[in-house]
Design a protein around this motif. Structure first.
Motif, PDB file in Angstrom:
ATOM      1  N   ILE A  78       0.742  -1.069   0.032  1.00  0.00           N
ATOM      2  CA  ILE A  78       0.044   0.064  -0.093  1.00  0.00           C
ATOM      3  C   ILE A  78       0.908   1.335   0.057  1.00  0.00           C
ATOM      4  N   ASP A  80       2.184   5.191  -0.347  1.00  0.00           N
ATOM      5  CA  ASP A  80       1.759   6.564   0.010  1.00  0.00           C
ATOM      6  C   ASP A  80       1.073   7.144  -0.948  1.00  0.00           C
ATOM      7  N   LYS A 134      -7.951   4.831   0.888  1.00  0.00           N
ATOM      8  CA  LYS A 134      -6.953   4.266   1.741  1.00  0.00           C
ATOM      9  C   LYS A 134      -7.422   2.872   2.138  1.00  0.00           C
ATOM     10  N   PHE A 138      -6.384  -0.948   1.643  1.00  0.00           N
ATOM     11  CA  PHE A 138      -6.281  -2.194   2.689  1.00  0.00           C
ATOM     12  C   PHE A 138      -7.214  -3.380   2.619  1.00  0.00           C
ATOM     13  N   LEU A 151       3.862  -1.223   3.791  1.00  0.00           N
ATOM     14  CA  LEU A 151       2.923  -0.107   3.945  1.00  0.00           C
ATOM     15  C   LEU A 151       3.836   1.190   3.946  1.00  0.00           C
ATOM     16  N   PRO A 154       0.929   4.271   5.977  1.00  0.00           N
ATOM     17  CA  PRO A 154      -0.295   3.528   5.764  1.00  0.00           C
ATOM     18  C   PRO A 154      -1.610   4.127   6.390  1.00  0.00           C
ATOM     19  N   VAL A 183       6.658  -1.563   7.621  1.00  0.00           N
ATOM     20  CA  VAL A 183       5.873  -0.305   7.596  1.00  0.00           C
ATOM     21  C   VAL A 183       6.659   0.974   7.496  1.00  0.00           C
ATOM     22  N   SER A 185       6.650   5.197   8.148  1.00  0.00           N
ATOM     23  CA  SER A 185       6.002   6.127   8.661  1.00  0.00           C
ATOM     24  C   SER A 185       6.734   7.093   9.670  1.00  0.00           C
TER      25      SER A 185
END
Length: 296
Positions: A78, A80, A134, A138, A151, A154, A183, A185
Protein backbone atom coordinates in the motif's frame (compact mmCIF):
# COMPACT_ATOMS: atom_id res chain seq x y z
CA UNK A 1 12.30 -12.98 5.90
CA UNK A 2 13.28 -9.90 3.92
CA UNK A 3 17.03 -9.50 3.45
CA UNK A 4 18.70 -6.46 1.94
CA UNK A 5 22.44 -6.90 1.46
CA UNK A 6 24.85 -4.06 0.63
CA UNK A 7 22.24 -2.37 -1.56
CA UNK A 8 23.30 0.66 -3.58
CA UNK A 9 21.05 2.72 -5.86
CA UNK A 10 21.99 5.85 -7.78
CA UNK A 11 19.88 8.29 -9.78
CA UNK A 12 21.74 10.64 -12.16
CA UNK A 13 24.80 10.70 -9.94
CA UNK A 14 22.82 10.98 -6.68
CA UNK A 15 23.30 8.05 -4.31
CA UNK A 16 19.90 7.28 -2.78
CA UNK A 17 21.01 4.06 -1.06
CA UNK A 18 24.62 3.53 -0.07
CA UNK A 19 25.53 -0.04 0.84
CA UNK A 20 22.32 -0.53 2.82
CA UNK A 21 21.91 -3.76 4.77
CA UNK A 22 18.76 -4.64 6.71
CA UNK A 23 16.86 -7.72 7.84
CA UNK A 24 13.11 -7.99 8.47
CA UNK A 25 12.48 -11.19 10.49
CA UNK A 26 9.66 -13.49 9.46
CA UNK A 27 6.43 -12.72 11.30
CA UNK A 28 7.65 -9.37 12.61
CA UNK A 29 6.23 -5.87 12.33
CA UNK A 30 9.23 -3.82 11.28
CA UNK A 31 9.11 -0.03 11.49
CA UNK A 32 11.31 1.79 8.98
CA UNK A 33 11.92 5.37 10.11
CA UNK A 34 14.12 8.21 8.98
CA UNK A 35 14.07 11.88 8.02
CA UNK A 36 12.76 13.07 4.66
CA UNK A 37 15.10 12.02 1.87
CA UNK A 38 16.68 9.19 3.87
CA UNK A 39 15.79 6.60 1.21
CA UNK A 40 12.70 4.94 2.72
CA UNK A 41 10.59 5.02 -0.46
CA UNK A 42 13.55 3.84 -2.52
CA UNK A 43 14.11 0.77 -0.37
CA UNK A 44 10.37 -0.02 -0.45
CA UNK A 45 10.45 0.04 -4.26
CA UNK A 46 13.34 -2.42 -4.20
CA UNK A 47 11.60 -4.76 -1.76
CA UNK A 48 8.44 -4.77 -3.89
CA UNK A 49 10.46 -5.45 -7.05
CA UNK A 50 9.92 -2.11 -8.78
CA UNK A 51 13.60 -1.13 -8.87
CA UNK A 52 16.57 -3.22 -9.95
CA UNK A 53 19.54 -2.89 -7.56
CA UNK A 54 22.66 -1.22 -8.96
CA UNK A 55 24.75 -3.18 -6.46
CA UNK A 56 23.87 -5.68 -3.76
CA UNK A 57 20.76 -7.85 -3.54
CA UNK A 58 17.22 -7.90 -2.17
CA UNK A 59 15.83 -11.29 -1.11
CA UNK A 60 12.26 -12.02 -0.08
CA UNK A 61 11.81 -15.50 1.34
CA UNK A 62 15.35 -16.28 0.22
CA UNK A 63 14.71 -15.39 -3.45
CA UNK A 64 15.49 -12.28 -5.53
CA UNK A 65 12.34 -10.22 -5.96
CA UNK A 66 13.11 -8.21 -9.11
CA UNK A 67 11.41 -9.73 -12.19
CA UNK A 68 10.24 -12.69 -10.10
CA UNK A 69 6.40 -12.93 -10.41
CA UNK A 70 5.94 -15.87 -7.98
CA UNK A 71 7.69 -13.88 -5.23
CA UNK A 72 5.81 -10.69 -6.07
CA UNK A 73 2.53 -12.59 -5.78
CA UNK A 74 3.37 -13.10 -2.09
CA UNK A 75 3.82 -9.35 -1.49
CA UNK A 76 1.07 -6.76 -1.09
CA UNK A 77 1.97 -3.08 -0.97
CA UNK A 78 0.00 0.00 0.00
CA UNK A 79 1.93 3.04 -1.25
CA UNK A 80 1.68 6.55 0.09
CA UNK A 81 0.54 7.73 -3.34
CA UNK A 82 -2.83 6.17 -4.13
CA UNK A 83 -3.26 7.70 -7.58
CA UNK A 84 -3.88 4.18 -8.91
CA UNK A 85 -6.98 4.09 -6.69
CA UNK A 86 -8.35 7.44 -7.79
CA UNK A 87 -9.74 6.77 -11.27
CA UNK A 88 -13.10 5.61 -12.57
CA UNK A 89 -12.43 2.05 -11.45
CA UNK A 90 -14.68 0.59 -8.76
CA UNK A 91 -13.78 -1.70 -5.88
CA UNK A 92 -15.55 -4.58 -7.64
CA UNK A 93 -13.44 -4.07 -10.76
CA UNK A 94 -10.25 -3.83 -8.73
CA UNK A 95 -11.21 -7.01 -6.92
CA UNK A 96 -11.29 -8.85 -10.27
CA UNK A 97 -7.92 -7.34 -11.19
CA UNK A 98 -6.36 -8.36 -7.85
CA UNK A 99 -7.68 -11.92 -8.20
CA UNK A 100 -5.79 -12.19 -11.49
CA UNK A 101 -2.53 -11.07 -9.85
CA UNK A 102 -2.80 -12.87 -6.52
CA UNK A 103 -3.71 -16.58 -6.59
CA UNK A 104 -4.31 -16.55 -2.81
CA UNK A 105 -6.99 -13.82 -3.01
CA UNK A 106 -9.85 -14.78 -0.67
CA UNK A 107 -13.46 -13.99 -1.60
CA UNK A 108 -14.48 -15.16 1.86
CA UNK A 109 -12.14 -12.65 3.48
CA UNK A 110 -13.39 -9.92 1.15
CA UNK A 111 -16.98 -10.53 2.25
CA UNK A 112 -16.04 -10.63 5.94
CA UNK A 113 -14.09 -7.35 5.75
CA UNK A 114 -17.05 -5.60 4.14
CA UNK A 115 -18.40 -5.20 7.69
CA UNK A 116 -15.33 -3.11 8.56
CA UNK A 117 -14.79 -1.23 5.30
CA UNK A 118 -18.31 -0.03 4.67
CA UNK A 119 -17.66 1.28 1.15
CA UNK A 120 -19.87 1.25 -1.93
CA UNK A 121 -18.28 -1.36 -4.20
CA UNK A 122 -19.97 0.10 -7.29
CA UNK A 123 -18.85 3.70 -6.73
CA UNK A 124 -15.91 5.03 -8.81
CA UNK A 125 -12.92 5.49 -6.54
CA UNK A 126 -12.38 9.06 -7.73
CA UNK A 127 -15.52 9.98 -5.80
CA UNK A 128 -14.01 8.66 -2.57
CA UNK A 129 -12.13 10.84 -0.11
CA UNK A 130 -8.44 10.14 0.48
CA UNK A 131 -9.30 8.22 3.63
CA UNK A 132 -11.89 6.11 1.82
CA UNK A 133 -9.41 5.34 -0.97
CA UNK A 134 -6.94 4.23 1.69
CA UNK A 135 -9.60 1.95 3.20
CA UNK A 136 -10.22 0.42 -0.23
CA UNK A 137 -6.49 -0.21 -0.63
CA UNK A 138 -6.33 -1.99 2.73
CA UNK A 139 -9.45 -4.01 2.00
CA UNK A 140 -8.05 -5.37 -1.25
CA UNK A 141 -4.47 -5.84 -0.03
CA UNK A 142 -5.48 -7.81 3.06
CA UNK A 143 -7.65 -10.11 0.94
CA UNK A 144 -4.63 -11.14 -1.15
CA UNK A 145 -3.49 -12.96 2.01
CA UNK A 146 0.10 -11.88 1.50
CA UNK A 147 3.08 -13.40 3.23
CA UNK A 148 4.65 -9.92 3.14
CA UNK A 149 2.75 -6.67 3.62
CA UNK A 150 4.62 -3.46 2.78
CA UNK A 151 3.08 -0.18 3.95
CA UNK A 152 4.19 3.39 3.20
CA UNK A 153 2.54 5.95 5.52
CA UNK A 154 -0.32 3.46 5.84
CA UNK A 155 -2.85 5.20 8.07
CA UNK A 156 -2.39 8.73 6.77
CA UNK A 157 -5.90 10.05 6.07
CA UNK A 158 -7.72 7.54 8.28
CA UNK A 159 -9.72 8.63 11.31
CA UNK A 160 -8.65 7.26 14.74
CA UNK A 161 -11.37 4.59 14.85
CA UNK A 162 -10.52 3.24 11.40
CA UNK A 163 -6.79 3.33 12.22
CA UNK A 164 -7.40 1.10 15.21
CA UNK A 165 -9.56 -1.30 13.19
CA UNK A 166 -7.01 -1.56 10.37
CA UNK A 167 -4.13 -2.28 12.74
CA UNK A 168 -6.27 -4.84 14.56
CA UNK A 169 -6.86 -6.74 11.31
CA UNK A 170 -3.18 -6.57 10.32
CA UNK A 171 -1.91 -7.70 13.71
CA UNK A 172 -4.39 -10.57 13.71
CA UNK A 173 -2.83 -11.75 10.42
CA UNK A 174 0.63 -11.45 11.96
CA UNK A 175 -0.47 -13.60 14.89
CA UNK A 176 -2.46 -16.23 12.95
CA UNK A 177 -0.76 -16.38 9.55
CA UNK A 178 2.77 -15.23 10.39
CA UNK A 179 2.51 -12.29 8.00
CA UNK A 180 5.68 -10.19 7.84
CA UNK A 181 4.93 -6.45 7.88
CA UNK A 182 7.26 -3.65 6.85
CA UNK A 183 5.87 -0.21 7.61
CA UNK A 184 7.42 3.16 6.82
CA UNK A 185 5.89 6.06 8.70
CA UNK A 186 6.60 9.43 10.26
CA UNK A 187 4.04 8.67 12.98
CA UNK A 188 6.53 7.25 15.48
CA UNK A 189 4.11 7.14 18.39
CA UNK A 190 1.81 4.87 16.41
CA UNK A 191 4.70 2.67 15.26
CA UNK A 192 5.70 2.21 18.88
CA UNK A 193 2.33 0.59 19.57
CA UNK A 194 2.57 -1.97 16.76
CA UNK A 195 6.23 -2.62 15.87
CA UNK A 196 8.58 -5.15 17.42
CA UNK A 197 11.61 -4.22 15.27
CA UNK A 198 12.88 -0.82 14.15
CA UNK A 199 15.38 0.36 11.56
CA UNK A 200 16.56 3.97 11.48
CA UNK A 201 17.61 5.08 8.00
CA UNK A 202 19.82 8.12 7.39
CA UNK A 203 21.29 9.32 4.08
CA UNK A 204 20.81 5.97 2.41
CA UNK A 205 22.44 3.96 5.20
CA UNK A 206 21.08 2.02 8.17
CA UNK A 207 21.98 4.03 11.26
CA UNK A 208 20.77 1.30 13.61
CA UNK A 209 18.56 -1.78 13.49
CA UNK A 210 17.28 -3.58 16.58
CA UNK A 211 14.26 -5.03 18.25
CA UNK A 212 12.22 -2.28 19.87
CA UNK A 213 12.71 -3.82 23.32
CA UNK A 214 16.51 -3.85 22.93
CA UNK A 215 16.45 -0.30 21.63
CA UNK A 216 14.48 0.93 24.63
CA UNK A 217 16.66 -1.02 27.05
CA UNK A 218 19.89 0.51 25.77
CA UNK A 219 19.03 4.20 25.99
CA UNK A 220 17.31 5.79 29.00
CA UNK A 221 16.23 9.17 30.29
CA UNK A 222 17.54 10.05 33.76
CA UNK A 223 16.12 12.74 36.02
CA UNK A 224 18.76 13.49 38.65
CA UNK A 225 19.24 15.81 41.61
CA UNK A 226 22.72 15.69 43.14
CA UNK A 227 25.45 18.00 44.35
CA UNK A 228 28.16 15.72 42.96
CA UNK A 229 29.45 15.44 39.38
CA UNK A 230 28.05 12.75 37.11
CA UNK A 231 30.42 9.76 36.77
CA UNK A 232 32.53 10.16 33.61
CA UNK A 233 31.94 6.50 32.74
CA UNK A 234 28.37 7.34 31.71
CA UNK A 235 27.79 7.68 27.96
CA UNK A 236 25.70 10.86 28.10
CA UNK A 237 24.14 11.76 24.75
CA UNK A 238 22.36 14.88 25.96
CA UNK A 239 22.12 16.95 29.13
CA UNK A 240 19.77 19.74 30.18
CA UNK A 241 18.96 21.51 33.45
CA UNK A 242 15.66 22.72 34.88
CA UNK A 243 16.20 24.25 38.31
CA UNK A 244 18.13 21.62 40.26
CA UNK A 245 16.89 18.73 38.14
CA UNK A 246 19.30 17.41 35.54
CA UNK A 247 17.79 15.51 32.63
CA UNK A 248 20.27 13.13 31.03
CA UNK A 249 19.89 10.92 27.97
CA UNK A 250 22.27 8.03 28.58
CA UNK A 251 23.22 5.08 26.40
CA UNK A 252 23.98 1.78 28.14
CA UNK A 253 22.56 -0.99 30.29
CA UNK A 254 19.87 0.29 32.64
CA UNK A 255 21.22 -1.57 35.69
CA UNK A 256 24.79 -0.40 35.09
CA UNK A 257 23.60 3.18 34.70
CA UNK A 258 21.62 2.97 37.95
CA UNK A 259 24.66 1.58 39.78
CA UNK A 260 26.98 4.33 38.52
CA UNK A 261 24.50 7.04 39.45
CA UNK A 262 24.42 5.85 43.05
CA UNK A 263 28.00 7.09 43.32
CA UNK A 264 26.56 10.60 43.14
CA UNK A 265 24.57 10.02 46.35
CA UNK A 266 21.52 11.50 44.57
CA UNK A 267 18.56 13.13 46.27
CA UNK A 268 16.49 12.11 43.25
CA UNK A 269 17.30 9.51 40.61
CA UNK A 270 14.58 8.32 38.23
CA UNK A 271 15.31 6.18 35.17
CA UNK A 272 12.57 6.52 32.57
CA UNK A 273 12.06 4.73 29.25
CA UNK A 274 12.28 6.80 26.09
CA UNK A 275 9.58 6.79 23.46
CA UNK A 276 10.49 5.73 19.93
CA UNK A 277 10.17 9.36 18.89
CA UNK A 278 12.71 10.43 21.52
CA UNK A 279 15.11 7.63 20.57
CA UNK A 280 14.86 8.66 16.92
CA UNK A 281 15.67 12.29 17.76
CA UNK A 282 18.63 11.54 19.99
CA UNK A 283 20.11 8.88 17.72
CA UNK A 284 20.01 11.33 14.82
CA UNK A 285 21.36 14.01 17.15
CA UNK A 286 24.62 12.12 17.04
CA UNK A 287 24.75 12.47 13.26
CA UNK A 288 23.87 15.99 12.21
CA UNK A 289 20.64 17.01 13.93
CA UNK A 290 20.67 19.82 16.48
CA UNK A 291 19.02 18.68 19.72
CA UNK A 292 21.03 20.82 22.13
CA UNK A 293 18.06 22.40 23.84
CA UNK A 294 15.45 19.74 23.24
CA UNK A 295 13.71 18.53 26.39
CA UNK A 296 11.08 15.80 25.96
Amino acid sequence: MIEVKNLTKRFDGFTALNGLTMTVPTGSVYGLVGPNGAGKSTIIRHITGVYRPDLGEVLVGGEPVFENPPVKARIACIPDDLSCHAGTTTIRELKTFYKGLYPAFSDERFTALADIFKLDQRQPLRRFSKGMQKQAAFWLAICTQPDYLVLDEPVDGLDPVMRKQVWSVILEDVATRGTTVLVSSHNLRELEDVCDHVGVLHEGKMLLERSLSDLQENIVKVQLVTDRPVPPELNVLHKSMTGRIQTLIVRGDRREIAGLLQQCNPLLCDLLPLSLEEIFIYELGGVNYDVKNLVL
